[in-house]
Design an enzyme around this catalytic site. Structure first.
Site, short mmCIF file in Angstrom:
data_model
loop_
_atom_site.label_atom_id
_atom_site.label_comp_id
_atom_site.label_asym_id
_atom_site.label_seq_id
_atom_site.Cartn_x
_atom_site.Cartn_y
_atom_site.Cartn_z
N ASN A 9 0.68 -2.30 7.11
CA ASN A 9 1.54 -1.77 8.15
C ASN A 9 0.62 -1.30 9.28
O ASN A 9 -0.01 -0.26 9.18
CB ASN A 9 2.36 -0.60 7.57
CG ASN A 9 3.18 0.11 8.62
OD1 ASN A 9 3.29 -0.34 9.76
ND2 ASN A 9 3.77 1.25 8.24
N TRP A 10 0.56 -2.12 10.33
CA TRP A 10 -0.40 -1.82 11.40
C TRP A 10 0.07 -0.71 12.33
O TRP A 10 -0.68 -0.27 13.20
CB TRP A 10 -0.70 -3.10 12.20
CG TRP A 10 -1.46 -4.14 11.42
CD1 TRP A 10 -1.90 -4.02 10.12
CD2 TRP A 10 -1.87 -5.43 11.86
NE1 TRP A 10 -2.55 -5.17 9.74
CE2 TRP A 10 -2.55 -6.06 10.79
CE3 TRP A 10 -1.73 -6.14 13.06
CZ2 TRP A 10 -3.09 -7.35 10.87
CZ3 TRP A 10 -2.27 -7.43 13.15
CH2 TRP A 10 -2.94 -8.01 12.07
N LYS A 11 1.31 -0.31 12.18
CA LYS A 11 1.87 0.78 13.01
C LYS A 11 1.62 0.50 14.50
O LYS A 11 1.64 -0.65 14.92
CB LYS A 11 1.32 2.13 12.55
CG LYS A 11 1.55 2.35 11.04
CD LYS A 11 1.29 3.76 10.60
CE LYS A 11 1.54 3.86 9.08
NZ LYS A 11 1.37 5.20 8.57
N HIS A 97 10.84 3.61 7.08
CA HIS A 97 9.54 4.28 6.97
C HIS A 97 9.71 5.75 7.35
O HIS A 97 10.50 6.07 8.26
CB HIS A 97 8.52 3.60 7.89
CG HIS A 97 7.12 4.06 7.62
ND1 HIS A 97 6.67 5.27 8.09
CD2 HIS A 97 6.12 3.53 6.90
CE1 HIS A 97 5.41 5.44 7.68
NE2 HIS A 97 5.06 4.39 6.95
N GLU A 99 8.03 7.65 9.07
CA GLU A 99 7.78 7.93 10.49
C GLU A 99 9.02 7.60 11.34
O GLU A 99 9.28 8.25 12.34
CB GLU A 99 6.53 7.17 10.97
CG GLU A 99 5.27 7.82 10.40
CD GLU A 99 4.10 6.88 10.20
OE1 GLU A 99 4.09 5.77 10.75
OE2 GLU A 99 3.17 7.27 9.45
N GLU A 169 6.53 5.95 -0.94
CA GLU A 169 5.50 6.56 -0.11
C GLU A 169 5.73 8.06 0.00
O GLU A 169 6.56 8.50 0.82
CB GLU A 169 5.53 5.96 1.30
CG GLU A 169 5.28 4.47 1.34
CD GLU A 169 4.71 4.03 2.69
OE1 GLU A 169 3.63 3.44 2.69
OE2 GLU A 169 5.32 4.31 3.73
N GLY A 175 -1.44 8.75 5.61
CA GLY A 175 -2.43 8.99 6.67
C GLY A 175 -3.18 10.30 6.52
O GLY A 175 -3.85 10.74 7.44
N SER A 214 -2.33 6.57 1.78
CA SER A 214 -3.78 6.69 1.63
C SER A 214 -4.37 5.77 0.55
O SER A 214 -5.27 6.18 -0.18
CB SER A 214 -4.16 8.16 1.37
OG SER A 214 -3.77 8.97 2.48
N GLY A 235 -1.46 1.50 5.32
CA GLY A 235 -1.51 1.77 6.76
C GLY A 235 -2.94 1.66 7.26
O GLY A 235 -3.45 0.57 7.52
N GLY A 236 -3.62 2.80 7.36
CA GLY A 236 -4.96 2.89 7.94
C GLY A 236 -5.92 1.80 7.47
O GLY A 236 -6.56 1.12 8.29
P1 PGA Z 1 -1.68 5.12 5.14
O1 PGA Z 1 -0.19 4.71 5.58
O2 PGA Z 1 -2.17 4.00 4.23
O3 PGA Z 1 -2.45 5.19 6.41
O4 PGA Z 1 -1.59 6.42 4.41
C1 PGA Z 1 0.72 4.15 4.67
C2 PGA Z 1 2.02 3.85 5.34
O5 PGA Z 1 2.50 4.64 6.16
O6 PGA Z 1 2.66 2.82 5.05
#
Ligand code: PGA
Length: 256
Positions: A9-11, A97, A99, A169, A175, A214, A235-236
């Site tokens: 997930n490149w956000k 998600h 977010e 999640e 993150g 994470s 994500g990251g």
């Molecule tokens: P993260 O994000 O790996 O940076 O913790 C995961 C996500 O939001 O899907």
């Protein structure tokens, strides 16, 4: 046997050059890794160049997106429809998600509608569920996850989950570097699966449940060792081709 899925997930990251080079580097690093599906969800703006790059590389990387609207077309300023995503070859669409739930007030009901529309359009929803830190500390994790699942089960029946991917999640782990312990994640994943099994054992056995929050090359294998963790939403670490490929490699090793 569930085929693991690792999705990046490149956000809100990248630009034309980054999207092109990240896909190229990732594709090169995935050579020889078998038995795992790999998907990426770039910002929707870059689906066009991502699709072209994937085709040019003849890559097995699956294209996804980070959100979708419930409408197919019309007067909905700023929205992106499932048909538009399909038009650019995106198949795996993240919905709900945390977010989006937090910054855009997406409710369980609107996420349920998105899931229904995606399925009608033949797309694969990747539905995110998970608890906040306070809910975790209050021991409410499974209750929260069950509520998020029930918004769909009650409206559409458990069959709605056929072919869907769930990403568990914990919000406090996204993150933050504070990942859930593999044992805790396994316990919650088993709880999610058994919640679905109360209505359909067949769907519960089949459904892919990813862990997200994470996930890094250093901890990935400890999750994939768990019987109910079928992959990861990353994500990251998905913004670095070497790190992401090593997470994929960990899944290939532990799951095959
Ligand atoms: P993260 O994000 O790996 O940076 O913790 C995961 C996500 O939001 O899907």
């Amino acid at each position: 046997m569930r085929r693991p899925l690792i999705m990046g997930n490149w956000k809100l990251n990248g630009n034309k050059a980054v999207v092109t080079s990240l896909l190229k580097d990732l594709d090169a690093q995935l050579v020889g890794i078998e038995g795992v599906d790999v998907a990426v969800a770039p910002p929707v703006m870059y689906l066009d160049i991502a699709e072209k790059q994937i085709n040019e590389l003849q890559s097995k990387i699956i294209l996804g997106a980070q959100n979708v609207d419930i409408n197919l077309s019309g007067a909905f300023t700023g929205d992106i429809s499932p048909e538009m995503l399909k038009d650019f070859g995106a198949t795996h669409i993240i919905i709900g998600h945390s977010e989006r739930r937090e910054y855009h007030q997406e409710s369980d009901d609107s996420v349920a509608k998105k899931l229904a529309v995606l399925k009608e359009q033949g797309l694969t929803p990747v539905i995110c569920i998970g608890e906040s830190e306070a809910q975790n500390e209050a021991g409410e994790t499974l209750t929260v996850c069950a509520r998020q699942l029930d918004a769909i089960i009650n409206a559409q029946g458990v069959e709605a989950f056929d072919g869907v991917i769930i990403a568990y999640e914990p919000i406090w782990a996204i993150g933050t570097g504070k990942a859930a312990t593999p044992d805790d994640a396994q316990r919650i994943h088993a709880g999610i699966r058994s919640h679905i099994a109360q209505k359909s054992d067949t769907i519960a056995k089949k459904i892919i449940i990813q862990y997200g929050g994470s996930v890094k090359p250093e901890n990935a294998a400890t999750y994939f060792m768990q019987p109910d963790i079928d992959g990861a939403l990353v994500g990251g670490a998905s913004l670095n081709a070497t790190d992401f490929a090593s997470i994929v490699q960990a899944a290939a090793k532990m799951k095959n």
